[in-house]
Design a protein around this motif. Structure first.
Motif, short mmCIF file in Angstrom:
data_model
loop_
_atom_site.label_atom_id
_atom_site.label_comp_id
_atom_site.label_asym_id
_atom_site.label_seq_id
_atom_site.Cartn_x
_atom_site.Cartn_y
_atom_site.Cartn_z
N GLU A 143 -4.27 1.77 4.74
CA GLU A 143 -4.68 0.60 3.97
C GLU A 143 -3.92 -0.65 4.42
N LEU B 151 -1.79 -0.91 -3.89
CA LEU B 151 -2.90 -0.01 -3.56
C LEU B 151 -2.41 1.42 -3.53
N SER C 151 0.83 -1.20 0.00
CA SER C 151 0.00 0.00 0.00
C SER C 151 0.86 1.25 0.00
N SER D 63 4.24 -1.54 3.21
CA SER D 63 4.10 -0.15 2.77
C SER D 63 5.43 0.56 2.99
#
Length: 498
Positions: free
Chosen positions: A409, A444, A404, A423
């Motif tokens: 998220e 994402l 992400s 992330s």
């Protein structure tokens, strides 16, 4: 505690004989009960999701804050996994403490029982207080620290017993392990002491210096972590300044000072500020000066409007102590301030939907309250978002990586699925990269994948949480993998932002 000899000739001591309002504990308790009842409504905030994951990677610091709140979040989540009631229980308890301390500050400033009750009520219904009390965040602990340190400082000044400074230093040090902002409070109080002829002698007190040493000693582990990692909080502060600074940011910062405690609380805070600035030998003077100093620092650095909330609570308490002469008596023999108690309680209902999830989520999202407090808006729709991502992930082979562009998220994926996500956002960047043997990547975010970093990408879905929040319109991409190796790609995933 014993008093120091040689106090200021006209010194007005804390009114030790003043009675305490027996209604204040009921107000504080009722506030906590309401917060606990509403705790599970809507869903977790992106910061709460991040804190839980961060706390399971214990460190002496993180790029965006010291370690106390993440460690607390992980502990509460482990006690009752997935329970928002458990996660937010400490926040509710801290607000109960803040409400009680507000009344106790009013008493220290000379308030009657009705003045103490008025102070408790305006804080209990203050939108800023309820907003931070609903979520587990660094701001909740920060609020309790600011009000607590201020109360201990007033005890040291009003009682003449300077040993109270040591307790203030201890609490300040704990607060600095949660957020760096209490350093501004300390600066403001020091300037306030220097500007008061009655209190500047405290600056030479060994108890005040001992308090400073205790606070710095407790803060030292996080300072060392920041220093050895290139002071990432300075970079994050620059990002906040770019987002919230400038003329518009300054207008917003000043304007919200009158709204954080509601209209009555804002009036009382202004009244308390005036009392402190006019009477340089009064107990309120150092607190009022501290507020002016902190507000000036925030205007210069582009800080957020709610950073002053702790001092606003103290100033409202001072205003409540001075409110009675400005009000008409409601009936013979009744305190004038009783009018304000009822007015403040009723006025607090108006902004309530902006602070607490009292409306159905779709209704709230369609009201102006959502624009005032987008923190609440961003607690809505996470199960839907995760389900949409899961539909894509389940179509991929084993070893798929969920990556992400923001920590919310990534944290939501872990919260609702129990599976890891990666992330490069803030602290998450230190917990990667994924294993080199990983399979395809479900990516994402708002940005289209960079072809220099990702191979064979296709758009698989567009997120719709059901409301127009930060996740609305984010896209889900499926990529064959990184171009080259994860060790090549990962440094370019790192980014800091609020």
């Amino acid at each position: 505690m014993a008093r120091d000899a040689g106090t200021w000739p006209d010194e007005q001591q804390e009114p030790a004989g003043a009675g305490r309002s027996r209604a204040v504990p009921w107000v504080a308790t009722a506030t906590g009960v309401v917060l606990m009842i509403l705790a599970p409504r809507y869903g977790p905030h992106r910061d709460e999701l991040y804190f839980v994951v961060a706390g399971h990677h214990p460190q002496r610091g993180y790029p965006d804050q010291p370690p106390l709140t993440p460690l607390l979040a992980a502990f509460l989540h482990d006690l009752a996994p997935g329970s928002l009631v458990a996660l937010r229980s400490v926040s509710a308890l801290l607000v109960v403490l803040v409400v009680w301390l507000a009344a106790d500050l009013a008493r220290a400033f000379g308030a009657s029982r009705h003045g103490q009750l008025l102070s408790a009520v305006v804080v209990a219904v203050g939108p800023g207080v309820l907003s931070v009390g609903h979520l587990l965040s660094t701001s909740t602990l920060d609020l309790a620290v600011w009000v607590g340190v201020t109360r201990l400082a007033v005890a040291a000044l009003g009682s003449g017993d300077r040993r109270w400074w040591l307790a203030a230093g201890l609490l300040l040090g704990v607060g600095l392990e949660n957020k760096t902002l209490p350093a501004f409070l300390a600066l403001g109080l020091v300037v306030g002491l220097a500007g008061s002829p009655r209190f500047r002698g405290h600056l030479a007190s060994p108890w005040l210096w001992a308090a400073a040493l205790v606070a710095v000693a407790l803060w030292a582990p996080n300072l060392h972590w920041q220093a050895t990692h290139g002071w990432p909080q300075l970079e994050l502060g620059a990002d906040i300044r770019a987002e919230d600074g400038g003329l518009l940011g300054a207008v917003t910062l000043v304007g919200f000072q009158l709204l954080l405690l509601g209209p009555i609380g804002g009036y009382l805070a202004v009244r308390g500020l005036g009392v402190g600035l006019r009477n340089r030998t009064g107990l309120v003077a150092p607190v009022a000066t501290a507020y002016v100093v902190v507000l000036a620092v925030l205007l210069a650095t582009g800080g957020k409007h709610y950073y002053t909330l702790g001092l606003l609570v103290a100033l409202a308490a001072a205003g409540a102590a001075r409110s009675s002469p400005a009000l008409p008596a409601p009936a013979p023999g009744r305190p004038r301030s009783s009018w304000f108690v009822w007015i403040a309680a009723i006025a607090g209902l108006v902004p309530l939907p902006s602070a607490l999830p009292v409306l159905p989520a779709p209704v709230y999202a369609a009201t102006p309250w959502a624009a005032i407090n987008d923190d609440q808006l961003n607690t809505i729709g996470w199960p839907t978002v995760v389900a949409q991502v899961r539909d894509v992930v389940d179509q991929q082979p084993a070893g798929v990586v969920v990556l992400s562009q923001n920590y919310g998220e990534a944290g939501a994926w872990s919260w609702f699925t129990g599976r890891p996500a990666w992330s490069g956002h803030n602290g998450y960047a230190d917990w990667g990269p994924p294993p080199e043997s990983s399979g395809p990547v479900v990516l994402l975010g708002d940005r289209e994948p960079d072809p220099d970093l990702w191979d064979g990408c296709r758009l698989a879905a567009t997120l719709d949480p059901g409301v127009d929040n930060e996740e609305f319109g984010a896209r889900v991409w499926v990529c064959a993998g990184p171009v080259g190796s994860w060790s090549r790609v990962w440094p370019r995933q790192r980014h800091l932002s609020a």
